[in-house]
Motif scaffolding. Structure first.
Motif, mmCIF file in Angstrom:
data_model
loop_
_atom_site.group_PDB
_atom_site.id
_atom_site.type_symbol
_atom_site.label_atom_id
_atom_site.label_comp_id
_atom_site.label_asym_id
_atom_site.label_seq_id
_atom_site.Cartn_x
_atom_site.Cartn_y
_atom_site.Cartn_z
ATOM 1 N N LYS A 108 24.776 -74.055 -115.193
ATOM 2 C CA LYS A 108 25.454 -75.214 -115.801
ATOM 3 C C LYS A 108 26.284 -74.772 -116.999
ATOM 4 C CE LYS A 108 21.917 -78.509 -115.029
ATOM 5 N NZ LYS A 108 20.875 -79.334 -115.621
ATOM 6 N N LEU A 109 25.653 -73.956 -117.865
ATOM 7 C CA LEU A 109 26.347 -73.475 -119.062
ATOM 8 C C LEU A 109 27.552 -72.618 -118.691
ATOM 9 C CD1 LEU A 109 23.225 -72.483 -121.198
ATOM 10 C CD2 LEU A 109 24.936 -74.171 -121.898
ATOM 11 N N ILE A 110 27.341 -71.713 -117.726
ATOM 12 C CA ILE A 110 28.427 -70.814 -117.322
ATOM 13 C C ILE A 110 29.565 -71.607 -116.681
ATOM 14 C CG2 ILE A 110 29.078 -68.960 -115.714
ATOM 15 C CD1 ILE A 110 26.456 -67.595 -116.355
ATOM 16 N N PHE A 111 29.208 -72.556 -115.809
ATOM 17 C CA PHE A 111 30.233 -73.348 -115.131
ATOM 18 C C PHE A 111 31.060 -74.137 -116.150
ATOM 19 C CE2 PHE A 111 31.638 -77.259 -112.940
ATOM 20 C CZ PHE A 111 32.452 -76.675 -111.971
ATOM 21 N N ALA A 112 30.370 -74.789 -117.088
ATOM 22 C CA ALA A 112 31.086 -75.572 -118.105
ATOM 23 C C ALA A 112 32.005 -74.665 -118.922
ATOM 24 C CB ALA A 112 30.097 -76.290 -119.018
ATOM 25 N N SER A 113 31.529 -73.452 -119.266
ATOM 26 C CA SER A 113 32.367 -72.573 -120.078
ATOM 27 C C SER A 113 33.593 -72.111 -119.289
ATOM 28 C CB SER A 113 31.564 -71.386 -120.627
ATOM 29 O OG SER A 113 31.200 -70.500 -119.597
ATOM 30 N N LEU A 114 33.436 -71.896 -117.986
ATOM 31 C CA LEU A 114 34.586 -71.480 -117.176
ATOM 32 C C LEU A 114 35.611 -72.608 -117.050
ATOM 33 C CD1 LEU A 114 32.910 -69.317 -114.361
ATOM 34 C CD2 LEU A 114 34.168 -68.546 -116.375
ATOM 35 N N VAL A 115 35.125 -73.847 -116.843
ATOM 36 C CA VAL A 115 36.042 -75.000 -116.785
ATOM 37 C C VAL A 115 36.806 -75.088 -118.105
ATOM 38 C CG1 VAL A 115 36.192 -77.527 -116.692
ATOM 39 C CG2 VAL A 115 34.656 -76.306 -115.107
#
Ligand code: RET
Length: 238
Positions: A108-115
Protein backbone atom coordinates in the motif's frame (compact mmCIF):
# COMPACT_ATOMS: atom_id res chain seq x y z
CA UNK A 1 40.13 19.31 -19.85
CA UNK A 2 37.62 22.07 -19.56
CA UNK A 3 37.03 23.64 -16.17
CA UNK A 4 33.58 24.95 -15.49
CA UNK A 5 33.41 28.01 -13.34
CA UNK A 6 30.78 28.34 -10.68
CA UNK A 7 29.60 31.86 -9.90
CA UNK A 8 29.63 32.63 -6.19
CA UNK A 9 25.89 33.40 -6.29
CA UNK A 10 25.04 30.13 -8.05
CA UNK A 11 23.05 28.57 -5.21
CA UNK A 12 21.72 25.82 -7.44
CA UNK A 13 25.21 24.45 -8.10
CA UNK A 14 26.17 25.04 -4.48
CA UNK A 15 23.29 22.91 -3.16
CA UNK A 16 24.00 20.19 -5.73
CA UNK A 17 27.63 19.97 -4.57
CA UNK A 18 26.81 20.03 -0.89
CA UNK A 19 24.00 17.54 -1.46
CA UNK A 20 26.40 15.12 -3.17
CA UNK A 21 28.94 15.33 -0.35
CA UNK A 22 26.35 15.07 2.41
CA UNK A 23 24.76 11.98 0.85
CA UNK A 24 28.19 10.36 0.38
CA UNK A 25 29.24 11.06 3.95
CA UNK A 26 25.93 9.80 5.35
CA UNK A 27 26.25 6.57 3.32
CA UNK A 28 29.76 5.90 4.58
CA UNK A 29 28.54 6.53 8.13
CA UNK A 30 25.53 4.16 7.93
CA UNK A 31 27.51 1.41 6.20
CA UNK A 32 30.42 1.52 8.66
CA UNK A 33 28.10 1.60 11.66
CA UNK A 34 26.50 -1.67 10.53
CA UNK A 35 29.35 -3.50 12.24
CA UNK A 36 28.22 -2.39 15.68
CA UNK A 37 24.47 -2.45 14.97
CA UNK A 38 22.45 -5.15 16.80
CA UNK A 39 21.32 -7.87 14.36
CA UNK A 40 17.63 -7.05 14.59
CA UNK A 41 18.19 -3.48 13.36
CA UNK A 42 20.82 -4.28 10.76
CA UNK A 43 18.47 -4.40 7.76
CA UNK A 44 16.89 -1.08 8.76
CA UNK A 45 20.26 0.69 9.06
CA UNK A 46 21.42 -0.96 5.81
CA UNK A 47 18.33 0.46 4.05
CA UNK A 48 19.15 3.92 5.49
CA UNK A 49 22.58 3.60 3.88
CA UNK A 50 21.10 2.42 0.57
CA UNK A 51 18.77 5.43 0.48
CA UNK A 52 21.60 7.93 0.92
CA UNK A 53 23.90 5.93 -1.37
CA UNK A 54 21.38 5.87 -4.24
CA UNK A 55 20.89 9.60 -3.68
CA UNK A 56 24.68 10.19 -3.62
CA UNK A 57 25.09 8.56 -7.03
CA UNK A 58 22.18 10.53 -8.50
CA UNK A 59 23.43 13.75 -6.94
CA UNK A 60 26.82 13.15 -8.49
CA UNK A 61 25.13 12.96 -11.89
CA UNK A 62 22.71 15.82 -11.24
CA UNK A 63 25.55 18.06 -10.09
CA UNK A 64 27.47 17.39 -13.33
CA UNK A 65 24.38 17.72 -15.51
CA UNK A 66 23.41 21.03 -13.94
CA UNK A 67 26.97 22.34 -14.17
CA UNK A 68 27.32 21.54 -17.86
CA UNK A 69 23.86 22.48 -19.09
CA UNK A 70 22.57 24.93 -16.46
CA UNK A 71 19.29 23.01 -16.62
CA UNK A 72 17.23 21.23 -14.02
CA UNK A 73 17.99 17.48 -13.97
CA UNK A 74 14.32 16.48 -13.64
CA UNK A 75 14.80 13.02 -15.13
CA UNK A 76 17.58 11.96 -12.71
CA UNK A 77 15.65 13.57 -9.86
CA UNK A 78 12.62 11.39 -10.42
CA UNK A 79 14.65 8.22 -11.02
CA UNK A 80 16.27 8.89 -7.64
CA UNK A 81 12.91 9.46 -5.92
CA UNK A 82 11.31 6.39 -7.52
CA UNK A 83 14.07 4.29 -5.97
CA UNK A 84 14.48 6.01 -2.61
CA UNK A 85 10.91 6.89 -1.57
CA UNK A 86 9.69 3.26 -1.75
CA UNK A 87 12.75 2.37 0.35
CA UNK A 88 11.60 4.88 2.95
CA UNK A 89 8.27 3.04 2.94
CA UNK A 90 10.23 -0.18 3.53
CA UNK A 91 11.67 1.44 6.67
CA UNK A 92 8.16 1.92 8.11
CA UNK A 93 7.39 -1.71 7.32
CA UNK A 94 10.65 -3.04 8.83
CA UNK A 95 10.30 -1.24 12.16
CA UNK A 96 6.63 -2.24 12.62
CA UNK A 97 7.14 -5.80 11.34
CA UNK A 98 7.78 -7.23 14.79
CA UNK A 99 4.46 -5.74 15.90
CA UNK A 100 2.76 -7.66 13.08
CA UNK A 101 2.99 -5.47 9.96
CA UNK A 102 1.86 -7.47 6.92
CA UNK A 103 3.31 -7.26 3.43
CA UNK A 104 -0.01 -5.80 2.29
CA UNK A 105 0.82 -2.66 4.24
CA UNK A 106 4.21 -2.43 2.55
CA UNK A 107 2.59 -2.66 -0.90
CA UNK A 108 0.00 0.00 0.00
CA UNK A 109 2.77 2.40 1.00
CA UNK A 110 4.86 1.60 -2.07
CA UNK A 111 1.89 1.87 -4.44
CA UNK A 112 0.84 5.24 -3.00
CA UNK A 113 4.40 6.56 -3.26
CA UNK A 114 4.65 5.47 -6.91
CA UNK A 115 1.31 7.14 -7.78
CA UNK A 116 2.55 10.29 -6.01
CA UNK A 117 5.81 10.37 -7.98
CA UNK A 118 4.61 9.26 -11.42
CA UNK A 119 1.79 11.83 -11.46
CA UNK A 120 4.23 14.47 -10.19
CA UNK A 121 6.59 13.59 -13.06
CA UNK A 122 3.74 13.97 -15.58
CA UNK A 123 2.93 17.42 -14.21
CA UNK A 124 6.56 18.53 -14.29
CA UNK A 125 7.48 17.18 -17.70
CA UNK A 126 5.07 15.65 -20.22
CA UNK A 127 1.86 17.50 -19.27
CA UNK A 128 3.19 20.76 -17.90
CA UNK A 129 0.09 22.57 -19.12
CA UNK A 130 -2.04 20.62 -16.65
CA UNK A 131 0.46 20.68 -13.78
CA UNK A 132 -2.26 21.67 -11.30
CA UNK A 133 -4.38 18.57 -12.02
CA UNK A 134 -1.39 16.22 -11.76
CA UNK A 135 -0.21 18.02 -8.64
CA UNK A 136 -3.60 17.49 -6.99
CA UNK A 137 -3.62 13.75 -7.82
CA UNK A 138 -0.06 13.47 -6.53
CA UNK A 139 -1.08 15.36 -3.40
CA UNK A 140 -3.95 12.94 -2.76
CA UNK A 141 -1.52 10.00 -2.81
CA UNK A 142 0.77 11.97 -0.49
CA UNK A 143 -2.05 12.55 2.01
CA UNK A 144 -2.89 8.86 1.93
CA UNK A 145 0.69 8.11 3.07
CA UNK A 146 0.38 10.83 5.74
CA UNK A 147 -2.86 9.18 6.88
CA UNK A 148 -1.27 5.70 7.08
CA UNK A 149 1.69 6.85 9.15
CA UNK A 150 -0.22 9.24 11.44
CA UNK A 151 -3.56 7.52 12.04
CA UNK A 152 -3.69 4.32 9.98
CA UNK A 153 -2.06 0.92 10.19
CA UNK A 154 1.51 2.15 10.61
CA UNK A 155 0.71 4.29 13.65
CA UNK A 156 -1.51 1.61 15.24
CA UNK A 157 1.18 -1.07 14.87
CA UNK A 158 3.89 1.27 16.15
CA UNK A 159 1.95 1.87 19.36
CA UNK A 160 2.07 -1.85 20.18
CA UNK A 161 5.73 -2.24 19.22
CA UNK A 162 7.29 -0.76 22.36
CA UNK A 163 7.96 2.85 23.39
CA UNK A 164 11.12 3.31 21.31
CA UNK A 165 9.58 2.11 18.04
CA UNK A 166 6.49 4.23 18.79
CA UNK A 167 8.68 7.27 19.37
CA UNK A 168 10.78 6.71 16.23
CA UNK A 169 7.67 6.17 14.11
CA UNK A 170 6.21 9.43 15.39
CA UNK A 171 9.41 11.28 14.46
CA UNK A 172 9.41 9.69 10.99
CA UNK A 173 5.73 10.65 10.66
CA UNK A 174 6.75 14.27 11.32
CA UNK A 175 9.32 13.97 8.54
CA UNK A 176 6.56 12.80 6.19
CA UNK A 177 4.15 15.57 7.25
CA UNK A 178 6.58 18.49 7.35
CA UNK A 179 9.74 17.41 5.51
CA UNK A 180 7.93 15.87 2.56
CA UNK A 181 5.59 18.87 2.31
CA UNK A 182 8.59 20.89 1.10
CA UNK A 183 8.42 19.05 -2.25
CA UNK A 184 5.00 20.29 -3.38
CA UNK A 185 6.35 23.76 -2.54
CA UNK A 186 9.18 23.25 -5.04
CA UNK A 187 6.66 21.94 -7.56
CA UNK A 188 4.44 24.99 -7.11
CA UNK A 189 7.43 27.30 -7.60
CA UNK A 190 8.71 25.44 -10.63
CA UNK A 191 5.74 24.53 -12.79
CA UNK A 192 3.64 26.81 -14.99
CA UNK A 193 0.31 27.73 -13.46
CA UNK A 194 1.96 27.09 -10.12
CA UNK A 195 -0.61 27.07 -7.39
CA UNK A 196 -4.08 26.76 -8.95
CA UNK A 197 -3.19 29.08 -11.79
CA UNK A 198 -1.18 31.60 -9.75
CA UNK A 199 2.33 31.98 -11.17
CA UNK A 200 4.60 32.56 -8.19
CA UNK A 201 7.81 33.11 -10.16
CA UNK A 202 7.27 34.75 -13.56
CA UNK A 203 10.65 33.97 -15.17
CA UNK A 204 10.74 30.24 -16.09
CA UNK A 205 14.53 29.95 -15.64
CA UNK A 206 14.38 31.50 -12.16
CA UNK A 207 11.39 29.30 -11.31
CA UNK A 208 13.32 26.13 -12.12
CA UNK A 209 16.30 27.37 -10.08
CA UNK A 210 14.11 27.90 -7.04
CA UNK A 211 12.62 24.47 -7.55
CA UNK A 212 16.04 22.81 -7.60
CA UNK A 213 17.20 24.60 -4.46
CA UNK A 214 14.02 23.64 -2.61
CA UNK A 215 14.26 20.01 -3.75
CA UNK A 216 17.95 19.80 -2.83
CA UNK A 217 17.35 21.09 0.68
CA UNK A 218 14.36 18.78 1.13
CA UNK A 219 16.35 15.72 -0.02
CA UNK A 220 19.18 16.35 2.43
CA UNK A 221 16.80 16.91 5.35
CA UNK A 222 14.59 13.94 4.56
CA UNK A 223 17.02 11.26 3.45
CA UNK A 224 19.74 11.88 6.02
CA UNK A 225 17.27 12.82 8.78
CA UNK A 226 15.17 9.72 8.19
CA UNK A 227 18.31 7.56 8.31
CA UNK A 228 19.47 9.14 11.56
CA UNK A 229 16.11 8.44 13.24
CA UNK A 230 16.47 4.76 12.28
CA UNK A 231 20.09 4.82 13.41
CA UNK A 232 19.23 6.18 16.86
CA UNK A 233 16.42 3.61 17.17
CA UNK A 234 19.03 0.92 16.54
CA UNK A 235 20.99 2.25 19.53
CA UNK A 236 18.08 1.85 21.98
CA UNK A 237 17.12 -1.16 24.11
CA UNK A 238 13.81 -1.92 22.33
C1 RET B 1 14.15 11.42 -0.94
C2 RET B 1 13.08 11.91 -1.66
C3 RET B 1 11.82 12.17 -1.15
C4 RET B 1 11.48 11.93 0.29
C5 RET B 1 10.87 12.69 -2.07
C6 RET B 1 9.60 12.99 -1.77
C7 RET B 1 8.77 13.58 -2.75
C8 RET B 1 7.49 14.04 -2.52
C9 RET B 1 6.81 13.89 -1.21
C10 RET B 1 6.82 14.67 -3.64
C11 RET B 1 5.56 15.10 -3.63
C12 RET B 1 4.82 15.81 -4.67
C13 RET B 1 3.54 16.23 -4.34
C14 RET B 1 2.90 15.88 -3.04
C15 RET B 1 2.70 17.07 -5.27
C16 RET B 1 3.47 17.68 -6.39
C17 RET B 1 4.38 16.69 -7.03
C18 RET B 1 5.42 16.10 -6.07
C19 RET B 1 5.90 14.83 -6.74
C20 RET B 1 6.58 17.09 -5.96
Amino acid sequence: MEHLKIASDNYVAFTFFIGTMAMMAASVFFFFELNTTPTKWRTSVLVSGLITFIAAVHYYYMRGYNLETGDSPTFFRYVDWILTVPLMCVEFYLITKKAGAKQGLLWKLIFASLVMLVTGYFGETIYRGSSVTWGVISGAAYFYIVYLVWFGEVSKLAQTAGPQVAKATKTLAWFVLVGWAIYPLGYILGTPGGLFGIQLVADPAAASHYMDIVYNIADAVNKIGFGLVIYSLSRTQD
